[in-house]
Design an enzyme around this catalytic site. Structure first.
Site, PDB file in Angstrom:
ATOM      1  N   LYS A  53       0.835  -1.208   0.000  1.00  0.00           N
ATOM      2  CA  LYS A  53       0.000   0.000   0.000  1.00  0.00           C
ATOM      3  C   LYS A  53       0.869   1.257   0.000  1.00  0.00           C
ATOM      4  CE  LYS A  53      -3.746  -2.512   2.207  1.00  0.00           C
ATOM      5  NZ  LYS A  53      -4.374  -2.932   3.458  1.00  0.00           N
ATOM      6  N   GLN A  97      -4.443  -1.895   9.837  1.00  0.00           N
ATOM      7  CA  GLN A  97      -4.293  -3.176   9.129  1.00  0.00           C
ATOM      8  C   GLN A  97      -4.821  -4.332   9.992  1.00  0.00           C
ATOM      9  OE1 GLN A  97      -3.129  -3.681   5.857  1.00  0.00           O
ATOM     10  NE2 GLN A  97      -3.828  -5.771   6.217  1.00  0.00           N
ATOM     11  N   ASP A 120     -10.975   2.540   4.533  1.00  0.00           N
ATOM     12  CA  ASP A 120     -11.304   1.126   4.319  1.00  0.00           C
ATOM     13  C   ASP A 120     -12.818   0.951   4.152  1.00  0.00           C
ATOM     14  OD1 ASP A 120      -9.254  -0.710   4.041  1.00  0.00           O
ATOM     15  OD2 ASP A 120      -8.875  -0.892   6.203  1.00  0.00           O
TER      16      ASP A 120
END
Ligand code: NDP
Length: 285
Positions: A53, A97, A120
């Site tokens: 990412k 994460q 997200d």
């Protein structure tokens, strides 16, 4: 031979577009999009995802910040970082994460994320907005699937889309997005799961079949209709290899288009996150 829905090709094209959008923003004095990520511990898969990412951010001209906390970090320490990012105006959006270390309350952490920065798209506020068709951040994997289909000019309107798997991050939002009245929606979406009897009878009716199960090679030729579009979200480790939920070699000869694993949806998930971060730089709306 089926058309290969390549995440490599589609993600490169989308990233080029995002890069151009960033250059245009900067040229008119707007801010550089900035993605932050909190990574806790040293899980190799999570570390690799986060590194990917960060690399993506560099490629498209975003700023990125990686906050790496030790495995021993307490929930309170993670929450402190979350609050700092919520209050940092230079950060457009951020992710925590997953999976979190054992014992950490992931719901508490998720709820502490400012929905305006939840790129997200997992916060209930954003999930609700998605369901209502309001401006939001779409969950990155289903968003990535839509971007893959858009790249290849596939239409969903009037099609029967069958989704196998109903997780909160993939299957359920996928069915909402495909079924809603909007871009790359207007399909008749059927959501199936482990309690669905006679699965093959249903999947065989699919014009678009999306597998998000987490079982290697589960979808076999008897699950698919000739000419269907098959999108394989699954990522499963078999020995040293990563494989999908679809038995590619058996299914590919029957269908009109299929995404591979690796080199398919995984790369598109990363594009979904970039698109959300680009949007976050101007506010969620
Ligand atoms: P989950 O384990 O959360 O969900 C799996 C779903 O599959 C569940 O809804 C389950 O049903 C259903 N299922 C399991 N067995 C069967 C069966 N025999 N028949 C029908 N349905 C079944 O997984 P995720 O959604 O998080 O992930 C799915 C896959 O996608 C995994 O391989 C994961 O690694 C991959 N993934 C890939 C991403 C990418 O970027 N490409 C991103 C996220 C995930 P039930 O609800 O009844 O238990």
């Amino acid at each position: 031979m089926a058309q290969l829905l390549s995440g490599k090709i589609a993600s490169a094209a989308w990233k080029e577009k995002i890069k151009t959008d960033v250059e245009k923003r900067l040229a008119i004095g707007k801010s550089r999009p900035h993605l932050a990520a909190i990574l806790i511990g040293n899980d190799p898969a999570s570390s690799a995802y986060v590194r990917g990412k960060v690399r993506d951010c560099e490629e498209v001209g975003f700023e990125s910040t990686l906050i790496h906390l030790p495995e021993s970090a307490s929930e309170e320490e993670v929450l402190q970082e979350v609050r700092k990012l919520n209050g940092n105006p230079s950060v457009s959006g951020y992710i925590v994460q997953l999976p979190l270390p054992k014992g950490m309350d992931d719901k508490r952490i998720l709820l502490a994320i400012d929905p305006e920065k939840d790129v997200d798209g997992f916060h209930p506020d954003n999930v609700g907005r998605m369901a209502l068709g309001l401006p939001t951040y779409l969950p990155a994997t289903p968003y990535g699937v839509l971007l893959l289909m858009e790249h290849y000019g596939l239409s969903t309107e009037g099609k029967h889309a069958v989704i196998v798997g109903r997780s909160h991050i993939v299957g359920s939002p996928m069915s909402i997005l495909l079924g809603r009245n909007g871009k790359l929606g207007n399909a008749t979406a059927t959501l199936t799961h482990s309690k669905t009897p006679n699965l093959a009878e249903i999947t065989k009716q699919a014009d678009i079949l999306i597998a998000a199960i987490g079982k290697p090679f589960y979808i076999q030729s008897e699950h698919v209709k000739a000419g269907a579009i098959v999108i394989d979200v699954g990522i499963n480790r078999v020995g040293e290899k990563l494989v999908g939920d679809v038995d590619f070699d058996r299914v590919e000869p029957i269908v009109s288009a299929i995404s591979p694993v690796p080199g398919g949806v995984g790369l598109m998930t990363r594009v979904g996150l970039l698109m959300n971060t680009l949007r976050a730089a101007d506010g969620r709306g």
